[in-house]
Design a protein around this motif. Structure first.
Motif, short mmCIF file in Angstrom:
data_model
loop_
_atom_site.label_atom_id
_atom_site.label_comp_id
_atom_site.label_asym_id
_atom_site.label_seq_id
_atom_site.Cartn_x
_atom_site.Cartn_y
_atom_site.Cartn_z
N GLN A 308 -46.58 55.83 105.49
CA GLN A 308 -45.31 55.34 105.32
C GLN A 308 -44.64 54.74 106.36
O GLN A 308 -44.72 53.61 106.79
CB GLN A 308 -44.29 56.43 104.70
N LYS A 309 -44.18 55.60 107.39
CA LYS A 309 -43.47 55.01 108.58
C LYS A 309 -43.97 55.52 109.87
O LYS A 309 -43.22 55.29 110.96
CB LYS A 309 -41.84 55.13 108.43
N GLU A 310 -45.14 56.25 109.76
CA GLU A 310 -45.72 56.98 110.97
C GLU A 310 -46.10 55.87 111.83
O GLU A 310 -46.79 54.99 111.68
CB GLU A 310 -47.01 57.84 110.39
N CYS A 313 -50.35 53.76 112.10
CA CYS A 313 -50.79 53.73 110.78
C CYS A 313 -51.83 52.66 110.53
O CYS A 313 -51.20 51.59 110.35
CB CYS A 313 -49.74 54.01 109.75
N ARG A 316 -51.01 50.75 107.06
CA ARG A 316 -49.73 49.99 107.21
C ARG A 316 -49.94 48.67 107.95
O ARG A 316 -49.61 47.40 107.54
CB ARG A 316 -48.53 50.43 107.62
#
Length: 374
Positions: A308-310, A313, A316
């Motif tokens: 997600q927003k880590e 990643c 992403r």
């Protein structure tokens, strides 16, 4: 080889070099039932089954075989996936086709299943003992990579080889969005063939999967061209076909039941009605079907990365760089949730059945103690 074995082999009966069936469990079943003979379920109706012991010999058998009857019959005693389905091999007894009855369902080599609609956990068997599943999708408004991914998930879990068949290649635009989806499928080591379902020379591209003794099944939405494909492979107009709607390229259900059909090539083909809903059973391996995403996830900075927003990643990063389709990733997450939910329902159902079994035994014991065993 005897004429009887040759006839069975013509409808997919797998033989070893010694003339006996390849599957050890099938050999054992034949030894234990010396008066029984093998036959294949070629049609399934509400009123019963049509079985065959050769390409030109089929006959009806009773809808509730003896092997399926408990001591006291009650509705729903056996789960739907435990009953014979098109493609299944069974043992039958009876001196004539008019009095034939199923006495045993042989273990399945492969099985294509989906979860049945409804709140309660049930499975629906689409086809059994197939070598190849042709996932049929039109190169028009019917083309949907996400639906194909869902089909591939169900097919691979059943043990058969998937082949994506893209029909209507004669009317598809060469610069359509489908071209991108085709490249994605090819990158996943999935065989893809674009054909004109009405042209015999074009359909010949599928013959490597339709060799003698092999069985294939056609799956896909209504209007994708499954029945047209069947007719072209047969060389005759056997299956009913219909027009599709212009605005969404969907068709009516011209095929209303599953049927196994011997082909001139020596293979067998199972045509199926169009399926609108494809729910996982909970037995599928999502990671196997999305190995590209799993490989990317291994490069994430954190082992428990949710993508997600880590920071760090890799998934992403691949999406932002255009190396991973965000819709494919969204479908990966959606299917992962669906499979986990189905697996949880299945586990709860097993616990419930076990509790019902224990309660039933306890009740019988109390009745025996009060009234005595009869």
């Amino acid at each position: 080889m005897s004429p009887e074995l040759a006839a069975l082999q013509a409808i997919g009966w797998p033989l070893a070099d010694d003339g006996l069936p390849v599957e050890p469990a099938w050999r054992e079943a034949l030894v234990l039932r010396p008066h029984a003979r093998p036959a294949r379920v070629v049609e399934q109706h509400r009123s019963g089954y049509i079985v065959a012991d050769g390409p030109e010999r089929s006959f009806a058998v009773e809808s509730l075989p003896e092997w399926q009857r408990p001591a006291t019959y009650r509705k729903g005693a056996s789960a739907p996936e435990e009953r014979p389905a098109v493609g299944d091999w069974v043992l039958i007894e009876g001196s004539s086709t008019a009095h034939a009855k199923i006495v045993e369902l042989l273990p399945r080599r492969t099985a294509i299943k989906r979860a049945a609609a409804g709140e309660h956990y049930k499975q629906q068997l689409i086809a059994a003992n197939v070598d190849t599943v042709f996932v049929v999708c039109g190169l028009d408004a019917d083309f949907n990579p996400r639906r194909i991914e869902r089909y591939l998930l169900l097919v691979r879990s059943g043990g058969a080889e998937p082949v994506v068949v893209l029909t209507k290649s004669d009317i598809a635009a060469t610069d359509s969005a489908a071209a991108v989806g085709v490249l994605e499928l090819a990158a996943q080591d999935v065989a893809v063939r674009a054909v004109n379902a009405k042209d015999r020379d074009s359909v010949a591209a599928l013959l490597p999967w339709l060799q003698p003794g092999h069985t294939a099944v056609l799956v896909g939405s209504s209007g994708a061209g499954k029945s047209t494909l069947t007719n072209t492979l047969l060389g005759i107009e056997k299956m009913k076909t219909g027009e599709v709607r212009e605005h969404d390229s969907r068709g009516r259900h011209t095929t209303t039941y599953r049927a196994l059909i011997p082909l001139p090539s020596g293979a067998c083909l199972i045509d199926t009605p169009g399926m609108r809903e494809l729910k996982p059973t909970g037995e599928e391996d999502v990671a196997e079907n999305f190995s590209d995403i799993e490989t990317l996830a291994e490069a994430c900075r954190f082992r428990d990365c949710k993508h997600q927003k880590e920071p760090g990643c890799a998934v992403r990063a691949a999406i932002e760089a255009g190396r991973l389709d965000p819709q494919r990733f969204a479908n990966f997450l959606k299917l992962s949730d669906e499979v986990a939910s189905a697996a949880n329902k299945a586990a709860n159902r097993r616990v419930q059945k076990q509790e019902e079994k224990v309660q039933g035994k306890a009740l019988n014991k109390r009745l025996d103690e009060k009234y005595g065993r009869h």
